[in-house]
Design an enzyme around this catalytic site. Structure first.
Site, PDB file in Angstrom:
ATOM      1  N   SER A   7       0.880  -1.171   0.000  1.00 25.83           N
ATOM      2  CA  SER A   7       0.000   0.000   0.000  1.00 25.83           C
ATOM      3  C   SER A   7       0.917   1.220   0.000  1.00 25.83           C
ATOM      4  O   SER A   7       2.113   1.105   0.315  1.00 25.83           O
ATOM      5  CB  SER A   7      -0.920  -0.010   1.225  1.00 25.83           C
ATOM      6  OG  SER A   7      -0.163  -0.131   2.412  1.00 25.83           O
ATOM      7  N   GLU A   9       1.370   5.557   0.794  1.00 27.15           N
ATOM      8  CA  GLU A   9       0.870   6.729   1.523  1.00 27.15           C
ATOM      9  C   GLU A   9       1.313   8.015   0.832  1.00 27.15           C
ATOM     10  O   GLU A   9       2.473   8.157   0.456  1.00 27.15           O
ATOM     11  CB  GLU A   9       1.430   6.679   2.950  1.00 27.15           C
ATOM     12  CG  GLU A   9       1.033   7.849   3.812  1.00 27.15           C
ATOM     13  CD  GLU A   9       1.416   7.633   5.266  1.00 27.15           C
ATOM     14  OE1 GLU A   9       1.217   6.510   5.799  1.00 27.15           O
ATOM     15  OE2 GLU A   9       1.923   8.585   5.870  1.00 27.15           O
ATOM     16  N   ASP A 100       0.012  15.316  16.198  1.00 24.90           N
ATOM     17  CA  ASP A 100       0.878  16.057  17.116  1.00 24.90           C
ATOM     18  C   ASP A 100       0.448  17.511  17.149  1.00 24.90           C
ATOM     19  O   ASP A 100       0.222  18.115  16.099  1.00 24.90           O
ATOM     20  CB  ASP A 100       2.338  15.971  16.655  1.00 24.90           C
ATOM     21  CG  ASP A 100       2.868  14.562  16.792  1.00 24.90           C
ATOM     22  OD1 ASP A 100       2.776  14.010  17.901  1.00 24.90           O
ATOM     23  OD2 ASP A 100       3.359  14.002  15.786  1.00 24.90           O
ATOM     24  N   PHE A 207      13.059  13.957  10.078  1.00 22.29           N
ATOM     25  CA  PHE A 207      11.890  13.108  10.370  1.00 22.29           C
ATOM     26  C   PHE A 207      12.190  12.203  11.572  1.00 22.29           C
ATOM     27  O   PHE A 207      11.375  12.028  12.455  1.00 22.29           O
ATOM     28  CB  PHE A 207      11.579  12.163   9.200  1.00 22.29           C
ATOM     29  CG  PHE A 207      10.924  12.800   8.012  1.00 22.29           C
ATOM     30  CD1 PHE A 207      10.318  14.047   8.068  1.00 22.29           C
ATOM     31  CD2 PHE A 207      10.896  12.114   6.794  1.00 22.29           C
ATOM     32  CE1 PHE A 207       9.710  14.602   6.946  1.00 22.29           C
ATOM     33  CE2 PHE A 207      10.295  12.656   5.674  1.00 22.29           C
ATOM     34  CZ  PHE A 207       9.708  13.900   5.744  1.00 22.29           C
ATOM     35  N   HIS A 257       3.857  -1.187   3.620  1.00 23.60           N
ATOM     36  CA  HIS A 257       3.216   0.127   3.420  1.00 23.60           C
ATOM     37  C   HIS A 257       4.327   1.151   3.180  1.00 23.60           C
ATOM     38  O   HIS A 257       5.178   1.364   4.055  1.00 23.60           O
ATOM     39  CB  HIS A 257       2.423   0.500   4.681  1.00 23.60           C
ATOM     40  CG  HIS A 257       1.730   1.830   4.610  1.00 23.60           C
ATOM     41  ND1 HIS A 257       0.545   2.024   3.926  1.00 23.60           N
ATOM     42  CD2 HIS A 257       2.055   3.042   5.120  1.00 23.60           C
ATOM     43  CE1 HIS A 257       0.170   3.297   4.039  1.00 23.60           C
ATOM     44  NE2 HIS A 257       1.079   3.936   4.742  1.00 23.60           N
TER      45      HIS A 257
HETATM   46  P1  FAD Z   1      -1.483   7.443  20.350  1.00 18.59           P
HETATM   47  O1  FAD Z   1      -1.748   6.013  20.032  1.00 18.59           O
HETATM   48  O2  FAD Z   1      -2.561   8.191  21.080  1.00 18.59           O
HETATM   49  O3  FAD Z   1      -0.132   7.471  21.239  1.00 18.59           O
HETATM   50  C1  FAD Z   1       0.559   8.678  21.453  1.00 18.59           C
HETATM   51  C2  FAD Z   1       1.444   8.569  22.691  1.00 18.59           C
HETATM   52  O4  FAD Z   1       0.653   8.651  23.867  1.00 18.59           O
HETATM   53  C3  FAD Z   1       2.222   7.254  22.829  1.00 18.59           C
HETATM   54  O5  FAD Z   1       3.479   7.561  23.373  1.00 18.59           O
HETATM   55  C4  FAD Z   1       1.389   6.455  23.795  1.00 18.59           C
HETATM   56  O6  FAD Z   1       2.165   5.468  24.466  1.00 18.59           O
HETATM   57  C5  FAD Z   1       0.937   7.551  24.733  1.00 18.59           C
HETATM   58  N1  FAD Z   1      -0.315   7.279  25.441  1.00 18.59           N
HETATM   59  C6  FAD Z   1      -1.440   6.729  24.950  1.00 18.59           C
HETATM   60  N2  FAD Z   1      -2.398   6.700  25.902  1.00 18.59           N
HETATM   61  C7  FAD Z   1      -1.857   7.274  27.016  1.00 18.59           C
HETATM   62  C8  FAD Z   1      -2.353   7.572  28.308  1.00 18.59           C
HETATM   63  N3  FAD Z   1      -3.605   7.271  28.682  1.00 18.59           N
HETATM   64  N4  FAD Z   1      -1.506   8.179  29.198  1.00 18.59           N
HETATM   65  C9  FAD Z   1      -0.247   8.508  28.852  1.00 18.59           C
HETATM   66  N5  FAD Z   1       0.280   8.256  27.621  1.00 18.59           N
HETATM   67  C10 FAD Z   1      -0.532   7.649  26.721  1.00 18.59           C
HETATM   68  N6  FAD Z   1       0.246  12.369  12.034  1.00 18.59           N
HETATM   69  C11 FAD Z   1      -0.594  13.287  11.488  1.00 18.59           C
HETATM   70  O7  FAD Z   1      -0.757  14.380  12.021  1.00 18.59           O
HETATM   71  N7  FAD Z   1      -1.271  13.008  10.329  1.00 18.59           N
HETATM   72  C12 FAD Z   1      -1.160  11.824   9.691  1.00 18.59           C
HETATM   73  O8  FAD Z   1      -1.791  11.618   8.646  1.00 18.59           O
HETATM   74  C13 FAD Z   1      -0.296  10.830  10.252  1.00 18.59           C
HETATM   75  N8  FAD Z   1      -0.153   9.613   9.672  1.00 18.59           N
HETATM   76  C14 FAD Z   1       0.605   8.650  10.289  1.00 18.59           C
HETATM   77  C15 FAD Z   1       0.643   7.354   9.757  1.00 18.59           C
HETATM   78  C16 FAD Z   1       1.385   6.340  10.369  1.00 18.59           C
HETATM   79  C17 FAD Z   1       1.379   4.950   9.771  1.00 18.59           C
HETATM   80  C18 FAD Z   1       2.141   6.643  11.549  1.00 18.59           C
HETATM   81  C19 FAD Z   1       2.975   5.573  12.205  1.00 18.59           C
HETATM   82  C20 FAD Z   1       2.116   7.919  12.094  1.00 18.59           C
HETATM   83  C21 FAD Z   1       1.341   8.931  11.488  1.00 18.59           C
HETATM   84  N9  FAD Z   1       1.240  10.223  12.016  1.00 18.59           N
HETATM   85  C22 FAD Z   1       0.409  11.161  11.451  1.00 18.59           C
HETATM   86  C23 FAD Z   1       2.038  10.583  13.205  1.00 18.59           C
HETATM   87  C24 FAD Z   1       1.258  10.386  14.516  1.00 18.59           C
HETATM   88  O9  FAD Z   1       0.159  11.255  14.561  1.00 18.59           O
HETATM   89  C25 FAD Z   1       2.238  10.675  15.662  1.00 18.59           C
HETATM   90  O10 FAD Z   1       3.191   9.637  15.739  1.00 18.59           O
HETATM   91  C26 FAD Z   1       1.610  10.970  17.007  1.00 18.59           C
HETATM   92  O11 FAD Z   1       2.633  11.494  17.851  1.00 18.59           O
HETATM   93  C27 FAD Z   1       1.037   9.752  17.717  1.00 18.59           C
HETATM   94  O12 FAD Z   1      -0.082   9.294  17.095  1.00 18.59           O
HETATM   95  P2  FAD Z   1      -0.756   7.900  17.550  1.00 18.59           P
HETATM   96  O13 FAD Z   1      -1.987   7.742  16.791  1.00 18.59           O
HETATM   97  O14 FAD Z   1       0.247   6.817  17.543  1.00 18.59           O
HETATM   98  O15 FAD Z   1      -1.103   8.285  19.104  1.00 18.59           O
END
Ligand code: FAD
Length: 276
Positions: A7, A9, A100, A207, A257
């Site tokens: 896939s 991105e 973020d 990055f 991916h």
């Molecule tokens: P989460 O799963 O919420 O985790 C974030 C952090 O919080 C982790 O360190 C986790 O351990 C911690 N955490 C979770 N729950 C708790 C809690 N209750 N208490 C304390 N800590 C906690 N970013 C964008 O803005 N746009 C995009 O389109 C985008 N695409 C992406 C695609 C992929 C495949 C990947 C791997 C990343 C992408 N990102 C994107 C980046 C991503 O948004 C960042 O890595 C962001 O910092 C974390 O997102 P997440 O969904 O993993 O967050």
């Protein structure tokens, strides 16, 4: 035709010229029969309309399109509208993320973590969408501990995620060990490696600093050696990333991916290097 499932991105282009280039990139990559093309989403909805435009165009071309949704700084109402819109257009797959908060800003939205977005999508739209979430073989930079990060992935899966895509990595062992840990923790969904081709050392270092993906010392030093010789850097990068993909494929990953940065050339080289 390659048998490895893939896939791709993209990010949503800002200009008409960028959209044209993305069309060309897609046309080049379509020959690898991708499972889907995904389109990123700027935190706080900054690319909302451009992401939607790119997604709908991909869908109109007859491919499966997977919009990313990052929930940080968004309200429930905004996400609800977005979900309804994707649903009404027949979109079937989403990549659900936290995103973020831009540095210097404070999150003002209704969601703190991606797990809350997954729960919200399931509550609002039932089984309409296949939900992908992010996973981190080298651990997310904000994770308190590796175990806490793994538990976060488990929570996202328990909340309804169907599969995960990883942050990129250049150390296959990090991925293999991560998969072992996921299995031991009862995380039983496909965890697809995210693959970052190497275009440019400065960009890659930037990055990697932000997302916590390690560039191993041997790789960084070799890339620095080629800093002024882009053709050699790219050729070396193609070798390294092709070998990584081959190792992952032989191990039996569900799919690969690719983070394309909206370009196709180097990725085509890498895919062509993977054995049948
Ligand atoms: P989460 O799963 O919420 O985790 C974030 C952090 O919080 C982790 O360190 C986790 O351990 C911690 N955490 C979770 N729950 C708790 C809690 N209750 N208490 C304390 N800590 C906690 N970013 C964008 O803005 N746009 C995009 O389109 C985008 N695409 C992406 C695609 C992929 C495949 C990947 C791997 C990343 C992408 N990102 C994107 C980046 C991503 O948004 C960042 O890595 C962001 O910092 C974390 O997102 P997440 O969904 O993993 O967050």
């Amino acid at each position: 035709m390659k048998t490895t499932r893939v896939s791709f991105e993209f990010f949503p282009p800002k200009t008409a010229d960028g959209m044209d280039k993305l069309r060309e990139t897609r046309a080049q990559l379509a020959k690898y029969n991708p499972e889907f093309f995904s389109v990123t989403f700027g935190a706080g909805g900054s690319t909302r309309d451009r992401t939607m435009d790119a997604v709908l165009e991909i869908q109109q071309e007859g491919f499966q399109a997977a919009p990313h949704i990052s929930c940080v700084s968004s309200s429930k109402e905004e996400i609800r509208e977005l979900l309804q819109s994707y649903k009404s257009h027949g979109i079937k797959r989403l990549v659900a993320l936290r995103g973020d908060v831009p540095s210097g800003e404070v999150s003002s939205g209704d969601f703190r973590y991606a797990v809350e977005l997954v729960e919200f999508i399931r509550a609002e739209t039932g089984d309409q969408f296949h939900i992908e979430v992010a996973a981190y073989p080298e651990f997310h930079p904000e994770a308190r501990t590796p175990a806490a990060d793994l538990l976060n992935l488990k929570r996202k899966v328990d909340a309804g995620a169907n599969s995960a895509i990883t942050q990129y990595f250049y150390n296959a062992d990090a991925y293999f060990r991560f998969i072992d840990q996921c299995e031991a923790a009862g995380i039983n969904v496909p965890i697809v490696p995210g693959v970052m081709p190497i275009y440019n050392i400065t960009q890659l270092a930037r990055f990697s600093n932000v997302c916590g993906a390690e560039i191993p010392r041997w790789l960084r030093m070799r890339l620095e050696e080629y800093a002024d010789d882009i053709p050699s850097l790219r050729a070396f990068g193609i070798d390294v990333v092709s070998e990584l993909c081959e190792t992952l494929k032989v191990w039996g990953v569900p799919s690969l991916h690719f983070y394309t940065l909206n370009r196709s050339g180097i990725i085509s080289n890498i895919i062509e290097n993977i054995s049948e």
